[in-house]
Design a protein around this motif. Sequence first.
Motif, mmCIF file in Angstrom:
data_model
loop_
_atom_site.group_PDB
_atom_site.id
_atom_site.type_symbol
_atom_site.label_atom_id
_atom_site.label_comp_id
_atom_site.label_asym_id
_atom_site.label_seq_id
_atom_site.Cartn_x
_atom_site.Cartn_y
_atom_site.Cartn_z
ATOM 1 N N ASN A 162 8.163 83.829 48.041
ATOM 2 C CA ASN A 162 6.899 83.121 48.237
ATOM 3 C C ASN A 162 5.743 83.907 47.612
ATOM 4 O O ASN A 162 4.967 84.565 48.289
ATOM 5 C CB ASN A 162 6.637 82.870 49.720
ATOM 6 N N THR A 163 5.628 83.853 46.289
ATOM 7 C CA THR A 163 4.592 84.599 45.570
ATOM 8 C C THR A 163 3.215 83.997 45.783
ATOM 9 O O THR A 163 2.221 84.716 45.901
ATOM 10 C CB THR A 163 4.921 84.632 44.063
ATOM 11 N N HIS A 164 3.123 82.681 45.831
ATOM 12 C CA HIS A 164 1.830 81.996 45.862
ATOM 13 C C HIS A 164 1.489 81.413 47.227
ATOM 14 O O HIS A 164 0.543 80.648 47.345
ATOM 15 C CB HIS A 164 1.802 80.879 44.810
ATOM 16 N N TYR A 222 4.749 73.046 49.115
ATOM 17 C CA TYR A 222 4.633 73.495 47.723
ATOM 18 C C TYR A 222 4.326 72.335 46.784
ATOM 19 O O TYR A 222 3.483 72.443 45.885
ATOM 20 C CB TYR A 222 5.919 74.205 47.295
ATOM 21 N N HIS A 230 0.904 71.267 46.661
ATOM 22 C CA HIS A 230 0.036 72.205 45.945
ATOM 23 C C HIS A 230 0.467 72.360 44.487
ATOM 24 O O HIS A 230 0.282 73.414 43.871
ATOM 25 C CB HIS A 230 0.035 73.558 46.656
ATOM 26 N N TYR A 284 3.391 72.460 42.982
ATOM 27 C CA TYR A 284 4.651 73.094 42.605
ATOM 28 C C TYR A 284 5.739 72.027 42.713
ATOM 29 O O TYR A 284 6.482 71.947 43.693
ATOM 30 C CB TYR A 284 4.947 74.289 43.509
ATOM 31 N N GLU A 302 9.772 78.944 43.666
ATOM 32 C CA GLU A 302 8.525 78.193 43.563
ATOM 33 C C GLU A 302 8.453 77.335 42.300
ATOM 34 O O GLU A 302 7.954 76.213 42.326
ATOM 35 C CB GLU A 302 7.334 79.142 43.607
ATOM 36 N N ASN A 310 3.457 76.064 38.526
ATOM 37 C CA ASN A 310 2.368 75.239 39.051
ATOM 38 C C ASN A 310 1.960 74.263 37.959
ATOM 39 O O ASN A 310 1.479 74.663 36.899
ATOM 40 C CB ASN A 310 1.186 76.111 39.464
#
Length: 838
Positions: free
Chosen positions: A171-173, A207, A210, A212, A236, A239
């Motif tokens: 979960n980087t973002h 995700y 947003h 993703y 993820e 984006n």
Amino acid sequence: MIPRRIFDNLNLPVTLRPLGGGRLAVMGNGFPFESSAVRHRVKLNLSVVILALITTWPAPPTARSAPTTAAVVTSDRRSTPIAPELRGRIVEDIQITGNTQVSTAVIRNYIRTTVGQPLDPATVEEDYQRIFSLKKFANVEARVERTSTGVIVDFHITEHKQIREIRFVGNTHAEAGTLLDVIDLKAGEAIDHFRINLAKLAIERYYRDHNYTYAHVNIASQALEERGIVLFNITEGPNIRVRNVAMVGAKSFTADKLKDQIKTSSWVWIFRRGKLDLDQLEDDIGSIRRFYEQHGFFDVRVGRKLLFSANQGEVEVQFLIDEGRRYTVNHISFVNNHALSEAELRRNLKLVEGMPYNLDIVRRDVRQMVKAYSPLGFIYLPRSSAPEYLRIDPRTRFYEDAGKVDLVYNINEGHTFHVGRVLVKGNSKTQDVVWLRLLRVNPGQLYNSYELEQAADRMKGTSLISSVTITPIGDDPNVRDVLVEVQETQTAFILFGAGVTSSLGVLGNISYEQRNFDISNVPGSFRELFSRNAFTGRGQYFKVVFEPGTQLTQGRVIFDEPWLFDQPYSLHTDTFYSTVDREHYYEGRFGERLSIGKQFNNYNVLRLNLRAEQVEINHIDNRQNRAFEILQLAGHSNITGAGLDYRRDTSDSTILPSKGTKFDVSYEYAGAFGGDYHFNKVEASFSLYQLIREDLLDRKTTLTWRLNSGYIWGGRSPFFERFYAGGLGSVRGFRYRGISPRSGIDDDPIGGNFTITGGVELNFPIYQELLRGVVFADAGTVENNARFGTIRTSIGAGVRVTLPIFGQIPLALDFGFPLTKDRRDDTRIVSFQLGFGS
């Protein structure tokens, strides 16, 4: 056996049949697989079936079975009623068995059944539901065993393994705390694979919301089974923003028109997120196809293609369209019509033979047929299939080779009905008489569906209700009662606000408004005075307002009675006080205006207007430079007047009219009851509203034409009663009162006895209902006498912002650019009006 209610409550294009042994047969009723959007809905509905089966399928029997002498209640709602002889017996003991991870003390906190008290089966059922709601157990059984002197209640627990920890990887973002808020899982709860899978789906949905689009989540099964750790492995992905939406192959409609039919949209900073939703794309394909089919392109084919940028961060969505040919109407026929002839039904048709098929026009024509049937007593209910009611079902027959279609209106006329009783429900505050006036129906007359539909619009226009439903009810073969169900809304408001305009500066606002006033409903006590029902219920209007400002300060008390003595007459009173800072002086007014009107029908009103005012001109600066017309009227002046006003309004809205007209003409004789001035004044205005287009979301593009004129003659009129022009509502690009005859060393505006202004404005949606744009052209003049001198003209553009917290009145900002003007005019590029209250 599978619970029958699962299938009864679902609306699927398939038949679901239980086969036993946990098997489910899906019997096809003809899947319409030509539509990818339909395929998606079928898949979704089947997932609902599976979810319902999981939550309602009988649980396997537990290892310990209940004694034959006991009644058992379990958490999966497989219950055996407690034997009648057990009810009321004394509870001798409460036992909790089977729990190893959750302490007995914790469970006892959720039990309301008490030792020493009579047994209450309802309380026992509530107890096991509360225990099960801890989300720590696989099953809960409540067992009631008889003893020689009472009963023993045993809550048997079947435990799950518990969640020891929840982790997120990849979960980087998104922070772990944010994801924990998204899911409905906590450490210490039972390991429930179904709920864990729902949490996985919730993370993926977060995700994708947003941007993703291709985010994916896996659950580490080994960590879950061996150590009780719920480990979400998150991929993820990029984006992605939708940079552009293109309609490839569209010939008959513009890209903008087709984009109005879909929800996928390109990214626009702040306003649009540019979200790529693959499921929504499938729905959009269906929407485009339906739009084409509704306009006669029955052979249309629609697909889609995604073109990604090199870094995968942007995408162009291309909708690939093969329109095919457009079908035209070959023949129109009517079936089973008896009360009206084919000629009468054809009279108001817009879609006729030889025209391209258009479903919107078909629906419009159906409404015209209903309108023709309504005066005869036939009742039309769009969603009813009752044989006694009117139904008009348009059907199509195709000539595939010829590209033509026959249109058949299949009519079920039903029976004619008269009106019985008129019943109003839901009006806890408003008296029945308020709604009966607006309905305008009487027992015994023919039931007219169209007139009742118009009555519903009148009722909604009062702002006293949020919704209204009118339904015919009853079993009499010749009579139907009219049931009117209203949902009342707030009608009393105490407002504190502020506003700013380019013409009158900054304004404050303190006001009390009651839209459902009743002057005769006097409270009987001081306590009742502050209750919600004091002075309420008659449909009258009352407002007290005080507005302090930098240039204008005013106070007003307004009272309106729309039905004077329960007759179609109206009474309006307005007591006011104001001071306004004009160009080089202060103008104060105090007085009363009284109006008595007669409502002839929905559109026409005639009013008798009376007024008495005192006007004060003071604080004149640089008197040596002021116009003589201003100086000679310094001090107090008295004005009285009497006149008539006729108004005809056929517009469809008070906020944003899209069709109809407004016409208003008034005459006043100043000095009718004495005073310092005697003259005649006539004013007239006309507005025409046209609907240019309307998109799928009912957002309208409108064109408004307006013309205003006024003339004063037959005496000496003071400068504060004359006409001025400029600013919002007049000729934009000029200052408020910036167009006027001039006098004095400084060219003071002193008003004119003749004015004519007008313009045309195009109003169109930009973003949802919040932001609209306008382009306009204005023209007009103000002269001393009835003649045309310099005609001022301007063009410009602006925006209208409608925010829910500010009410329905939009905030206006216009930029006007004068094309022609007089050298002494005051110009102003920007005109605005911003206001709010709370």
